[in-house]
Design an enzyme around this catalytic site. Structure first.
Site, PDB file in Angstrom:
ATOM      1  N   GLY A 534       0.909  -1.278   0.000  1.00 12.45           N
ATOM      2  CA  GLY A 534      -0.065  -0.024   0.060  1.00 12.45           C
ATOM      3  C   GLY A 534       0.883   1.212  -0.079  1.00 12.45           C
ATOM      4  O   GLY A 534       0.517   2.406  -0.543  1.00 12.45           O
ATOM      5  N   GLY A 866      -1.324  -6.193  -5.748  1.00 19.69           N
ATOM      6  CA  GLY A 866      -1.040  -6.404  -4.327  1.00 19.69           C
ATOM      7  C   GLY A 866      -1.385  -5.209  -3.456  1.00 19.69           C
ATOM      8  O   GLY A 866      -1.575  -5.676  -2.221  1.00 19.69           O
ATOM      9  N   GLU A 867      -1.197  -4.093  -3.672  1.00 18.55           N
ATOM     10  CA  GLU A 867      -1.260  -2.924  -2.721  1.00 18.55           C
ATOM     11  C   GLU A 867      -2.947  -2.800  -2.641  1.00 18.55           C
ATOM     12  O   GLU A 867      -3.168  -2.087  -1.445  1.00 18.55           O
ATOM     13  CB  GLU A 867      -0.479  -1.799  -3.262  1.00 18.55           C
ATOM     14  CG  GLU A 867       0.490  -1.673  -4.151  1.00 18.55           C
ATOM     15  CD  GLU A 867       1.670  -2.219  -3.407  1.00 18.55           C
ATOM     16  OE1 GLU A 867       1.714  -1.900  -2.349  1.00 18.55           O
ATOM     17  OE2 GLU A 867       2.554  -3.171  -3.972  1.00 18.55           O
ATOM     18  N   LEU A 868      -3.736  -3.000  -3.518  1.00 21.28           N
ATOM     19  CA  LEU A 868      -5.233  -2.498  -3.362  1.00 21.28           C
ATOM     20  C   LEU A 868      -5.804  -2.927  -2.043  1.00 21.28           C
ATOM     21  O   LEU A 868      -6.321  -2.162  -1.488  1.00 21.28           O
ATOM     22  CB  LEU A 868      -6.109  -2.992  -4.461  1.00 21.28           C
ATOM     23  CG  LEU A 868      -7.722  -2.688  -4.337  1.00 21.28           C
ATOM     24  CD1 LEU A 868      -7.664  -1.069  -4.674  1.00 21.28           C
ATOM     25  CD2 LEU A 868      -8.371  -3.254  -5.377  1.00 21.28           C
TER      26      LEU A 868
END
Ligand code: FES
Ligand code: FES
Length: 905
Positions: A534, A866-868
């Site tokens: 994130g 991956g960050e969402l």
């Protein structure tokens, strides 16, 4: 020494070791049964689970003296093999239960004991079992693991055929968008995949084992280091200090912006003049065993003059605070944002203004596998460093001058990694390994225990934020003002970039025409700031997503509808003034709305005087890539046996880089009729694969995916014959057509200017989160009962991988919201102490809904993922707490006492 005669996996074995030797050590070090993994080594993670006389035990805390002659022990090696997978292993693969895979053998062994005892467990019984046995997973969010046990039990009861769990390649040979198992899955579920510590046990006999001498204070001048006593300890080969480092003895922080007041050369490999944080490495003891090296390390005497420790950004910014790095101010970088017209008159004339302060803290990554690595010289005389690095070429550039080696003499290799979640975007032990290998001329091995993992790897950088919204009485956002400080710890690496993420993502998702603000990067003596899933957005979006709820409350508008009114639509621009590449948020909210209404009604009906239930929402947005024209490279080649090899440094945190690379390449290659199992992967070795860039910022699927696609398409086009069929390797050779192709790709994006204006990412990810919580009125204790995520991450390459990312990221969001912290250097130094979420803290009910808007700049339409899931789920949880009981917590984590204190009386 004692001995025991036992049965291990059905074979008689004699165990001989000192009475207090943990069973895990005997299994791994003496018997070579490295399928049993050691994570925390203190009974808190279950990675080391084995079955002893029918009961699950954690072998790291089971001493040999507690094992009787005749005991029956089952390890993962006794459950199934790659050729004969147990139904649990098949089910783990089918459900994507092995992401990094480090927890997997422990879970499967534990589940085997459960099914032996109870062949038809309910989901609650499965969850109770894993909770009781402390089986911890940081990657999956646990849901897939309960799914896997349920299916395996059905197979074992004869209610389902094992074949149903085996993936079948569809008739059109398409695996894109399917649940094709990741290539490493079989090795992970059978415990046959060697992680760093497993490889360490298989190193040559002359390998030296390293132990660090580390600071136990947070800020000090070093007056002397006396290693004379340590050098005389048994088994010690050498004690290395800064005097033995031939290079600059600094790791470059690679300053991104010229206005940064530091030069980036602030992090010592081995401290020379000062200690900057607790855990800093001061010396390395190289010995013939880890135990001898550690014993000797305890004998190194340090003469330190302790200095005031500045443990937060406000403390380090105080007027009387000394410069932590003399010559560089503690506040060393400022990032402004100025979008649209001046905000001052807008705030003065607005119908409504809301303002609040927010804090998101030092979330620890808590991989189950602690940091580990080794180094040696290869036959060409190059220094080869193996680690968990997820930025191989980047890290080579960061550490080479410090070690004193030319880049061409340095090879970096990634071992299979038992989870990183971003902490390995920073070099951790790589330079220490390099220095020790060069200073001794011997192979060297180093692993951290869990306390070292916590103390001496980077953490999420806390943000202290103030934010204001101006709105009209209909709820249209008119302007935003922000002011924040980033506590980045003592080392500057990527600190300026992280501060820029604040301006890029505060207010992201909403059309706000006028923005002014300023963020500051501050040097402190707490743990150094590293990337974490994130990267900046969990801090930035926590502020804007909770403030949106405060605005909704003031306006008496439903929080979801307030968001609906303000989200990006054609004509909107992002905080950086960029046109979003897609406008899916209104559609996503439309999808969530009926579920949200139903959840609110359910919460209301289920609330009583003891337990209040509530629902909260948040919007999550993050970019895919490093800022601006980020680029990547990959190669694809046809082999003499007509297999195809894909070469890339698409590093793997455990997220599924192998599945990503394979799925992307195969979507281009499948027209040739090649089956997917004929695609080989050569990954994550700088001597064998090109610089694809670090695996961070959800960039790999987009950047490296595009590079792989370009290379694969070039090969396919070269293989194509005029009649539409495809050449074999032999035919290519005969026609002298090249068989290997390079793919490159550069994002059509521009860097932000000094006012944070630009088009930094060509692809973004969007999410709408909904949390349903129950708050105990008497204690303030919060339970998350359900998480829902409507996600638009573009077209999906591998459904198992993307599901796994989203579940696992939301689980980390629940941890960030409620329990996780690394503030207290002692209390927070273990998994349990730092608030690691076990299975009962994570809801079994997690729903994912995809809106797959194709991305023009993503390979086959794919974005990153991956960050969402960690952009703002914690904000949804916090908003749900307010909805439930009226308590608004703006400083994370929302521990029960904070919720209780904030509850209206
Ligand atoms: S419980 Fe044994 S390694 Fe964590
Ligand atoms: S898959 Fe469980 S810790 Fe990574």
């Amino acid at each position: 020494m004692i001995s025991r005669t036992v049965q291990i996996n059905g074979s008689p074995k004699t165990l001989i070791a000192p009475a207090d030797t943990p069973l895990a050590t005997i299994l791994r070090d003496q018997l070579g049964l490295t399928g049993t993994k050691v994570g925390c080594n203190q009974g808190q993670c279950g990675a080391c689970s084995v079955i002893l006389n029918g009961k699950v035990v954690r072998s790291c805390i089971t001493k040999l003296s507690r094992i009787d002659d005749g005991a029956q022990i089952t390890t993962i090696e006794g459950i199934g093999t790659p050729d004969h997978l147990h139904p649990l292993q098949l089910a783990w693969i089918a459900h994507g239960g092995a992401q990094c895979g480090f927890c997997t053998p422990g879970f499967i062994v534990s589940a085997k004991a459960l099914l032996d005892e109870n062949p038809d467990p309910t989901r609650d019984e499965i969850r109770d079992w894993f909770q009781k046995h402390r089986n911890a997973c940081r990657c999956t969010g646990y849901k897939q693991l309960a799914d896997a046990v349920t299916d395996a039990a059905k197979v074992m009861r004869g209610e389902m055929s094992a074949d149903e769990l085996v993936f079948k390649v569809p008739a059109d040979n398409r695996i894109w968008g399917t649940k094709y198992p990741r290539p490493s899955a079989v090795a992970k579920v059978t415990g046959t995949l060697d992680y760093g510590a497993d490889l360490g046990l298989k190193m040559p006999a002359d390998t030296l084992y390293l132990a660090l001498v580390q600071a136990t204070v947070s800020h000090a001048k070093i007056r002397g280091i006396d290693s004379s006593e340590a050098e005389k300890m048994p088994g010690v080969f050498k004690v290395i200090t800064h005097r033995d480092v031939p290079g600059k003895n600094r790791i470059s922080g690679l300053i991104t912006f010229p206005t940064n007041k530091g030069d980036g050369w602030d992090r010592p490999i081995l401290c020379d003049e000062k200690v900057f944080q607790y855990g800093d490495a001061i010396a390395i003891v190289c010995g013939d065993s880890e135990a001898n090296a550690r014993a000797a390390a305890a004998k190194v005497k340090l003469d330190l003059e302790e200095l005031p420790a500045y443990m937060s950004a406000p403390a380090a910014m105080a007027e009387d605070a000394m410069e932590i790095h003399p010559g560089t101010p503690n506040l060393y970088y400022t990032q402004k944002i100025a979008k649209g017209p001046d905000t001052k008159p807008i705030f003065e004339g607005a119908d409504l203004v809301v303002e609040d302060d927010f804090y998101v803290g030092r979330q620890p990554h808590m991989p189950i596998e602690p940091d580990v690595g080794f180094a040696y010289k290869n036959e060409a005389g190059q220094l080869v460093i193996h680690s968990k690095s997820i930025g191989l070429h980047l890290h080579a550039a960061m550490i080479a001058p410090g070690i004193g080696i030319d880049l061409e003499n340095l090879v970096m290799v990634q071992n299979p990694a038992g989870g990183t979640f971003g902490y390995k975007f920073s070099p951790t032990m790589e330079a220490l390994l390099g220095v020790a290998c060069l200073a001794t001329g011997r192979p060297v091995f180093l692993r951290y225990d869990y306390q070292q993992q916590m103390a001496y790897t980077g953490k999420r950088s806390p943000f202290f934020m103030n934010m204001r919204f101006a709105a009209d009485r209909d709820g249209k956002l008119l302007a935003m003002e922000t002011d924040y400080a980033v506590d980045h710890g003592p080392y500057s690496e990527f600190g300026d970039l992280l501060t820029l993420r604040g301006t890029q993502f505060m207010g992201a998702g909403y059309d706000i025409a006028a923005i002014r603000g300023e963020g500051r990067t501050v040097c402190t003596n707490h743990a150094w700031g590293a990337a974490f899933r994130g990267y900046g957005s969990p801090q930035a979006e926590f502020a804007s997503e909770v403030l949106m709820d405060e605005l909704a409350q003031k306006l008496a508008i439903d929080p979801l509808e307030l968001r609906y009114k303000n989200v990006y639509r054609p004509g909107s621009t992002t905080p950086t003034g960029q046109d979003p590449e897609v406008y899916s948020l209104p559609e996503m909210i439309d999808i969530l709305r009926p579920k949200y209404q139903a959840a609110k009604e359910k919460a209301k009906a289920a609330s009583n005087d003891q337990v209040k239930k509530g629902v909260g929402v948040s919007i999550g947005v993050y970019g895919c890539g490093l800022d601006g024209p980020d680029s990547s490279e990959a190669w694809v080649g046809l082999n003499p046996d007509d297999t195809v090899t894909v070469y890339s440094c698409w590093e793997d945190h455990g997220q599924g880089a192998d599945a990503g690379a394979l799925g992307t390449a195969f979507e281009a290659l499948r027209v040739t009729g090649l089956p997917p199992d004929r695609v080989r992967l050569v990954m994550n070795d700088t001597s064998k694969a090109p610089a694809s860039g670090p695996a961070g910022g959800s960039r790999s699927q987009v950047m490296t995916g595009q590079a792989i696609k370009n290379a694969a398409e070039a090969l396919v086009s070269a293989m194509k014959k005029p009649d539409g069929t495809y050449r074999t390797y032999a035919e290519m050779e005969a026609e002298k057509i090249p068989v290997r192709y390079t793919g490159k790709w550069t994002a059509p994006a521009t860097n932000c200017d000094e006012n944070s204006q630009g088009s930094p990412f060509s692809v973004y990810m969007y999410g709408v989160f909904m949390a349903e919580v129950a708050v105990e009125v008497a204690t303030g204790k919060t339970a998350v009962e359900k998480m829902t995520l409507v996600a638009d991450v573009g077209k999906i390459n591998n459904r198992l991988v993307v599901d796994g990312q989203l579940y696992g990221g939301m689980a980390q969001g629940i941890g960030l919201a409620l329990t996780e912290d690394y503030e207290d250097l002692k209390k927070h130094s273990t998994l349990a102490g730092a608030g690691f979420p076990y299975i009962k803290q994570i809801p079994d009910d997690m729903e994912l809904i995809y809106v797959e808007t194709p991305r023009k700049d993503g390979p086959f339409g794919a974005g990153g993922t991956g960050e969402l899931p960690l952009t703002s789920p914690h904000a949804a949880v916090i908003n749900a707490i307010t909805n439930a009981c009226g308590a608004r917590v703006t400083r994370l984590p929302a521990l029960p006492e904070k919720v209780l204190a904030a509850m209206p009386k």
